[in-house]
Enzyme design. Structure first.
Site, PDB file in Angstrom:
ATOM      1  N   PRO A  10       0.791  -1.220   0.000  1.00 51.27           N
ATOM      2  CA  PRO A  10       0.000   0.000   0.000  1.00 51.27           C
ATOM      3  C   PRO A  10       0.835   1.288   0.000  1.00 51.27           C
ATOM      4  O   PRO A  10       1.881   1.356   0.646  1.00 51.27           O
ATOM      5  CB  PRO A  10      -0.813  -0.098   1.300  1.00 51.27           C
ATOM      6  N   ASN A  11       0.337   2.234  -0.761  1.00 51.88           N
ATOM      7  CA  ASN A  11       0.880   3.610  -0.832  1.00 51.88           C
ATOM      8  C   ASN A  11       2.205   3.714  -1.582  1.00 51.88           C
ATOM      9  O   ASN A  11       2.725   4.820  -1.764  1.00 51.88           O
ATOM     10  CB  ASN A  11       1.023   4.218   0.580  1.00 51.88           C
ATOM     11  N   ARG A  18       5.608  10.906  -2.330  1.00 48.14           N
ATOM     12  CA  ARG A  18       5.272  10.603  -0.935  1.00 48.14           C
ATOM     13  C   ARG A  18       6.491  10.764  -0.025  1.00 48.14           C
ATOM     14  O   ARG A  18       7.476  10.021  -0.179  1.00 48.14           O
ATOM     15  CB  ARG A  18       4.783   9.153  -0.891  1.00 48.14           C
ATOM     16  N   TYR A  23      11.524   8.488   1.617  1.00 46.45           N
ATOM     17  CA  TYR A  23      11.461   7.415   0.618  1.00 46.45           C
ATOM     18  C   TYR A  23      12.171   7.753  -0.697  1.00 46.45           C
ATOM     19  O   TYR A  23      12.227   6.903  -1.588  1.00 46.45           O
ATOM     20  CB  TYR A  23       9.993   7.046   0.352  1.00 46.45           C
ATOM     21  N   ASN A  74       8.109  -5.465  -0.825  1.00 40.58           N
ATOM     22  CA  ASN A  74       7.976  -4.375   0.139  1.00 40.58           C
ATOM     23  C   ASN A  74       6.500  -4.329   0.556  1.00 40.58           C
ATOM     24  O   ASN A  74       5.672  -3.812  -0.180  1.00 40.58           O
ATOM     25  CB  ASN A  74       8.412  -3.038  -0.471  1.00 40.58           C
ATOM     26  N   GLU A  98      12.593  -9.356   1.802  1.00 43.16           N
ATOM     27  CA  GLU A  98      11.790  -8.182   2.190  1.00 43.16           C
ATOM     28  C   GLU A  98      12.629  -6.916   2.017  1.00 43.16           C
ATOM     29  O   GLU A  98      13.804  -6.891   2.388  1.00 43.16           O
ATOM     30  CB  GLU A  98      11.350  -8.336   3.646  1.00 43.16           C
ATOM     31  N   HIS A 100      12.702  -2.567   2.474  1.00 37.91           N
ATOM     32  CA  HIS A 100      12.140  -1.282   2.898  1.00 37.91           C
ATOM     33  C   HIS A 100      13.084  -0.187   2.464  1.00 37.91           C
ATOM     34  O   HIS A 100      14.306  -0.303   2.648  1.00 37.91           O
ATOM     35  CB  HIS A 100      11.944  -1.232   4.418  1.00 37.91           C
ATOM     36  N   ARG A 107      12.802   4.178  13.157  1.00 33.74           N
ATOM     37  CA  ARG A 107      11.611   5.047  13.078  1.00 33.74           C
ATOM     38  C   ARG A 107      10.669   4.794  14.261  1.00 33.74           C
ATOM     39  O   ARG A 107      11.113   4.319  15.299  1.00 33.74           O
ATOM     40  CB  ARG A 107      10.948   4.834  11.716  1.00 33.74           C
TER      41      ARG A 107
HETATM   42  C1  DQA Z   1       8.130   1.142   4.084  1.00 36.05           C
HETATM   43  C2  DQA Z   1       8.147   1.303   5.615  1.00 36.05           C
HETATM   44  C3  DQA Z   1       6.752   1.124   6.194  1.00 36.05           C
HETATM   45  O1  DQA Z   1       6.778   1.328   7.598  1.00 36.05           O
HETATM   46  C4  DQA Z   1       5.780   2.133   5.593  1.00 36.05           C
HETATM   47  O2  DQA Z   1       4.483   1.887   6.076  1.00 36.05           O
HETATM   48  C5  DQA Z   1       5.821   2.125   4.103  1.00 36.05           C
HETATM   49  C6  DQA Z   1       7.129   2.083   3.443  1.00 36.05           C
HETATM   50  C7  DQA Z   1       9.521   1.426   3.474  1.00 36.05           C
HETATM   51  O3  DQA Z   1       9.729   1.026   2.326  1.00 36.05           O
HETATM   52  O4  DQA Z   1      10.364   2.065   4.104  1.00 36.05           O
HETATM   53  O5  DQA Z   1       4.812   2.228   3.440  1.00 36.05           O
HETATM   54  O6  DQA Z   1       7.793  -0.198   3.772  1.00 36.05           O
END
Ligand code: DQA
Length: 154
Positions: A10-11, A18, A23, A74, A98, A100, A107
């Site tokens: 998501p997002n 964003r 990011y 991710n 995985e 990020h 964080r």
């Molecule tokens: C994320 C870290 C997550 O905590 C966050 O909700 C994201 C992006 C990252 O790529 O750093 O959507 O997965």
């Protein structure tokens, strides 16, 4: 030719706009384009899927055996909440790395737990968009060392 599924949760379709201080400036399109070029050099083909929906991500993972050799994932915010995604990863023999972009360990407290990481072969975080390239390199190494191990057992 290896087939790799690159899953983004998501997002992550908003990358580039964003919270760029967290990011980075690359869009998801930029990341996937670079990853496809890198994959071609390493002898892999990539399918990239982004979804905001947990069920769609679960279904893609569950459908991966026999289609994909590995997954780069991710899970976005679902990382910290989704038992369903962890179970899906655990239910398939396809190795997953995985990724990020940010260093979630540095964080908010709620981001410091990953439910999904324990079902993955490894985790890369804090390297921004470059993390996807590192994950692809790592995954290709995992896939060839798994093959060598299987050949040794025969
Ligand atoms: C994320 C870290 C997550 O905590 C966050 O909700 C994201 C992006 C990252 O790529 O750093 O959507 O997965």
């Amino acid at each position: 030719m290896r087939k790799i599924l690159v899953l983004n949760g998501p997002n992550l379709s908003r990358l580039g706009q964003r919270e760029p201080h967290l990011y980075g400036a690359d869009t998801l399109g930029d990341i996937v384009r670079k990853l496809k070029a890198q994959a071609a050099v390493l002898g892999a083909r990539i399918d990239a899927v982004q979804s905001d929906e947990e069920g769609v991500l679960v279904s893609r993972i569950i459908a991966s055996p026999g289609v994909y050799d590995g997954i780069i994932f991710n899970p976005g915010a679902y990382t910290h909440t989704s038992v369903a995604l962890r179970d899906a990863l655990q239910a398939v023999p396809v190795p997953c790395i995985e990724v990020h972009l940010s260093n979630t360990a540095a964080r908010e407290e709620f981001r410091q737990t990953s439910l999904t990481a324990a079902a993955c072969r490894g985790q890369i975080m804090g390297f921004g968009a470059r993390g996807y390239a590192l994950a692809l390199k790592g995954l290709m190494e995992v896939l060839s060392s798994d093959r060598v191990r299987k050949q040794c057992k025969r």
